[in-house]
Write a protein that holds these residues in place. Sequence first.
Motif, PDB file in Angstrom:
ATOM      1  N   LEU A 124      -2.240  -0.472  12.704  1.00 55.31           N
ATOM      2  CA  LEU A 124      -3.578  -0.044  13.109  1.00 55.31           C
ATOM      3  C   LEU A 124      -4.564  -0.193  11.952  1.00 55.31           C
ATOM      4  O   LEU A 124      -5.673  -0.694  12.126  1.00 55.31           O
ATOM      5  N   THR A 125      -4.151   0.206  10.770  1.00 55.78           N
ATOM      6  CA  THR A 125      -4.994   0.068   9.586  1.00 55.78           C
ATOM      7  C   THR A 125      -5.308  -1.406   9.319  1.00 55.78           C
ATOM      8  O   THR A 125      -6.446  -1.760   8.998  1.00 55.78           O
ATOM      9  N   ALA A 126      -4.304  -2.272   9.460  1.00 49.19           N
ATOM     10  CA  ALA A 126      -4.518  -3.713   9.251  1.00 49.19           C
ATOM     11  C   ALA A 126      -5.549  -4.252  10.235  1.00 49.19           C
ATOM     12  O   ALA A 126      -6.422  -5.045   9.857  1.00 49.19           O
ATOM     13  N   ARG A 127      -5.478  -3.832  11.492  1.00 52.50           N
ATOM     14  CA  ARG A 127      -6.462  -4.290  12.485  1.00 52.50           C
ATOM     15  C   ARG A 127      -7.867  -3.812  12.154  1.00 52.50           C
ATOM     16  O   ARG A 127      -8.839  -4.556  12.314  1.00 52.50           O
TER      17      ARG A 127
ATOM     18  N   SER B 263       0.835  -1.190   0.000  1.00 50.81           N
ATOM     19  CA  SER B 263       0.000   0.000   0.000  1.00 50.81           C
ATOM     20  C   SER B 263       0.876   1.249   0.000  1.00 50.81           C
ATOM     21  O   SER B 263       1.718   1.433   0.869  1.00 50.81           O
ATOM     22  N   PHE B 264       0.674   2.133  -0.975  1.00 52.97           N
ATOM     23  CA  PHE B 264       1.550   3.296  -1.142  1.00 52.97           C
ATOM     24  C   PHE B 264       1.541   4.195   0.083  1.00 52.97           C
ATOM     25  O   PHE B 264       2.579   4.525   0.625  1.00 52.97           O
ATOM     26  N   SER B 265       0.356   4.616   0.549  1.00 53.78           N
ATOM     27  CA  SER B 265       0.316   5.573   1.652  1.00 53.78           C
ATOM     28  C   SER B 265       0.807   4.941   2.953  1.00 53.78           C
ATOM     29  O   SER B 265       1.495   5.587   3.731  1.00 53.78           O
ATOM     30  N   GLN B 266       0.473   3.667   3.174  1.00 54.84           N
ATOM     31  CA  GLN B 266       0.922   3.009   4.396  1.00 54.84           C
ATOM     32  C   GLN B 266       2.436   2.850   4.400  1.00 54.84           C
ATOM     33  O   GLN B 266       3.094   3.049   5.413  1.00 54.84           O
TER      34      GLN B 266
ATOM     35  N   PHE C  75       4.576   5.233  12.841  1.00 51.97           N
ATOM     36  CA  PHE C  75       5.213   3.921  12.707  1.00 51.97           C
ATOM     37  C   PHE C  75       4.180   2.805  12.882  1.00 51.97           C
ATOM     38  O   PHE C  75       4.220   1.790  12.197  1.00 51.97           O
ATOM     39  N   PHE C  76       3.242   3.005  13.802  1.00 50.33           N
ATOM     40  CA  PHE C  76       2.236   1.975  14.077  1.00 50.33           C
ATOM     41  C   PHE C  76       0.977   2.132  13.229  1.00 50.33           C
ATOM     42  O   PHE C  76       0.066   1.318  13.327  1.00 50.33           O
ATOM     43  N   PHE C  77       0.933   3.142  12.390  1.00 48.28           N
ATOM     44  CA  PHE C  77      -0.245   3.387  11.563  1.00 48.28           C
ATOM     45  C   PHE C  77      -0.595   2.215  10.644  1.00 48.28           C
ATOM     46  O   PHE C  77      -1.766   1.835  10.552  1.00 48.28           O
TER      47      PHE C  77
ATOM     48  N   PHE D 292       5.133   4.471   7.075  1.00 50.90           N
ATOM     49  CA  PHE D 292       6.088   3.620   7.775  1.00 50.90           C
ATOM     50  C   PHE D 292       7.517   4.133   7.580  1.00 50.90           C
ATOM     51  O   PHE D 292       8.271   4.303   8.534  1.00 50.90           O
ATOM     52  N   ARG D 293       7.888   4.408   6.334  1.00 48.63           N
ATOM     53  CA  ARG D 293       9.253   4.889   6.058  1.00 48.63           C
ATOM     54  C   ARG D 293       9.479   6.289   6.616  1.00 48.63           C
ATOM     55  O   ARG D 293      10.539   6.580   7.164  1.00 48.63           O
ATOM     56  N   PHE D 294       8.497   7.154   6.460  1.00 48.33           N
ATOM     57  CA  PHE D 294       8.612   8.511   6.978  1.00 48.33           C
ATOM     58  C   PHE D 294       8.798   8.496   8.491  1.00 48.33           C
ATOM     59  O   PHE D 294       9.586   9.268   9.030  1.00 48.33           O
ATOM     60  N   SER D 295       8.091   7.610   9.172  1.00 47.33           N
ATOM     61  CA  SER D 295       8.187   7.550  10.627  1.00 47.33           C
ATOM     62  C   SER D 295       9.569   7.105  11.082  1.00 47.33           C
ATOM     63  O   SER D 295      10.097   7.637  12.063  1.00 47.33           O
TER      64      SER D 295
END
Length: 171
Positions: free
Chosen positions: A78-81, A24-27, A73-75, A31-34
């Motif tokens: 959280l989205t997966a859950r 997923s592009f935004s996810q 980092f945990f976004f 993750f990388r930005f964090s």
Amino acid sequence: MDILFENRYIVDLHMLRSFARGASFSQKFFFRFSIVGMAVCTMALLYCLVFFPGSWDLTVSPAVSFLLCLALFFFPSLTARIVYRNTQKLHGGIIPETVVQFSNDEISMAEGTLSVRFQYRQITKIRETRNLYVLMLGKDSGIILEKNSFTIGNFEAFRSFILEKCPSQKK
């Protein structure tokens, strides 16, 4: 409609996290930005602590920024859950088997009582993680395939097939 390839799996949190972090592009961006953000904030915080000891008002900004990056980092998890819980609610508390079938003309996907069909031209990008192969239909949606869950055909033959059907798409 002759089925050339079939992939069967039951989605789990690990699979959704892998999709969020790897496909997923935004996810993936979050993750990388964090990770980069936490590194920069840690260096800024250490700089403030070393060169301006006792000046706590200077350390607030890097500390708050670090916490915001930690949340990013945990976004993906959280989205997966959230997606996992929504899938459970949609199917009455259970996670049904997902069946993705490929013919010469189209892709059909069935999950419980829901089914949908796609054309190969709808695939915008092909992404690959360690265990998943994802046919992206947009920036954040895609058809997830487990590499070792082909019941008709195998992954290597499928990879050649899908690249032939979507020659303009790159991984």
